[in-house]
Scaffold this active site. Sequence first.
Site, PDB file in Angstrom:
ATOM      1  N   ASP A  72      -2.024   2.846  -1.266  1.00 11.65           N
ATOM      2  CA  ASP A  72      -0.989   3.758  -0.760  1.00 11.65           C
ATOM      3  C   ASP A  72       0.278   3.674  -1.616  1.00 11.65           C
ATOM      4  O   ASP A  72       1.254   4.369  -1.370  1.00 11.65           O
ATOM      5  CB  ASP A  72      -0.680   3.498   0.725  1.00 11.65           C
ATOM      6  CG  ASP A  72      -0.166   2.095   1.000  1.00 11.65           C
ATOM      7  OD1 ASP A  72      -0.549   1.177   0.250  1.00 11.65           O
ATOM      8  OD2 ASP A  72       0.611   1.917   1.955  1.00 11.65           O
ATOM      9  N   GLU A 203      11.271  -0.711   2.649  1.00  8.97           N
ATOM     10  CA  GLU A 203      10.199  -0.332   3.576  1.00  8.97           C
ATOM     11  C   GLU A 203      10.631  -0.677   4.997  1.00  8.97           C
ATOM     12  O   GLU A 203      11.473  -1.555   5.208  1.00  8.97           O
ATOM     13  CB  GLU A 203       8.905  -1.070   3.211  1.00  8.97           C
ATOM     14  CG  GLU A 203       8.954  -2.584   3.407  1.00  8.97           C
ATOM     15  CD  GLU A 203       7.725  -3.102   4.147  1.00  8.97           C
ATOM     16  OE1 GLU A 203       7.306  -2.452   5.126  1.00  8.97           O
ATOM     17  OE2 GLU A 203       7.202  -4.162   3.755  1.00  8.97           O
TER      18      GLU A 203
END
Length: 600
Positions: A72, A203
């Site tokens: 990803d 993140e």
Amino acid sequence: MPEIKVTPLGAGQDVGRSCILVSIAGKNVMLDCGMHMGYNDDRRFPDFSYITQNGRLTDFLDCVIISHFHLDHCGALPYFSEMVGYDGPIYMTHPTKAICPILLEDYRKITVDKKGETNFFTSQMIKDCMKKVVAVHLHQTVQVDEELEIKAYYAGHVLGAAMFQIKVGCESVVYTGDYNMTPDRHLGAAWIDKCRPDLLITESTYATTIRDSKRCRERDFLKKVHETVERGGKVLIPVFALGRAQELCILLETFWERMNLKAPIYFSTGLTEKANHYYKLFITWTNQKIRKTFVQRNMFEFKHIKAFDRAFADNPGPMVVFATPGMLHAGQSLQIFRKWAGNEKNMVIMPGYCVQGTVGHKILSGQRKLEMEGRQILEVKMQVEYMSFSAHADAKGIMQLIRQAEPRNVLLVHGEAKKMEFLKQKIEQEFHVNCYMPANGETTTIFTNPSIPVDISLGLLKRETAIGLLPDAKKPKLMHGTLIMKDNSFRLVSPEQALKELGLAEHQLRFTCRVHIQDPRKEHETVLRVYNHLKGVLKDYSVQHLPDGSITVESILIQATAHSEDQGTKVLLVSWTYQDEELGSYLTSLLKKGLPQSTS
């Protein structure tokens, strides 16, 4: 005013398909180039048409940075460079460069060879793409061009994962990729210095989670595996090939050894050997304990864990199987899941995050009837457990990193919108900085106020501390000197040093003030009166009467002339240099008060 622009093409209020465009001081950088595991069509890749509708992307991007080898974050790379078209540099760490092509090829086999999908990259494209990669070391400053430089920091998470600092002049951005602030059984904790970037892009997968102690989770995991195996059940643990897999293998290996258990443990074929090879090769990236004991014992050579053969899935009796991939979206883990799902004795333990659209996400959301390929319905009777062995930072870890780096602004990616909103408020309250969370395709503009670093000469520092009191750490201290700009850097030096370096002679700047005094006497008599007055008042200063009729007080010069219109008025010219501004002003105000009345 300088500005930084950030546009997520993926991972904006979403997990999966990480791809973030950053424009900083005229440079364009792409951070990660991932694939979304929840889609099987063009939506799996980021929308690169946002950068340009036609033409190669090389003209629009200065470089691409890949934070780690998870698909990803790197899965769209061959599609981007070979099918869309990009020939510029791609930066990643050495372990990422070694492991990335293996995972890309694995995924390509599943997608193209088994599912027969088209519009996907080929094996040759993966090889050609990897030729464009420049591998970097931790803490190495890499000069991309004359102005743009990047630097990698240790991120934990998986072998080779790095956070990157992107710097142009005085402006900087730090991109975390995925990171973990707590050390685990095989990797250390993420670390960054107090680099105070203009922007930290972090993140936020576990934006609202604060994980309980690791020991409790490990105990719980071992208990569930042990109980299932004891009652004759099979345990499926879907993992990605490297990372969490090694973590859990070390855990089970030591438990099996201690308890003297006989049930077999298997790992997807081929990948264990590859994983072992890379962990040996990049041993410096692991934690201290593994590095210390590595010579006597390789933690990654497992006695109880054997390679898995797909025929084993039908064997009777208990077993534990680690199979890839981790989200049950394809491959061996999905095949085994389909075989074992109908038996309530069995268990599937999901040790990490699953993106929407994957089978993993569906069963964790409580779905027990799944529509598989060919409209076939699969009834899930096996037990489903979620145990977070995620190598992502939790809310506490994210706050800790912000505290470490001290950014001026924060931008959240790689998380779910609702959770991000909560964390955004927490960050703004605690750190009093702006926090942003753009959606995919949405551009955030951050205005920067870059500070300009100045080197101060040692001589000047010594002189300043010699004449002044000890500096107060909490108060700014004024420094007097000459600012020299050379080769894009600034230095503050003493005026004498500046003159010497530049080959210049010093010019004296003098100020002159006129003071009118009522005195009908002759000029030389007025001068004598002024001299005697100053000699009496200024006992600590050197006051001299010179042969030419002028007076000096230190370096200050006083001369007397007759007034052009009024014979009873004398004009005193008081002249001083810039350095003696204070004494010059004092003398002027003293003389303006007039001379004491003479007794004669």
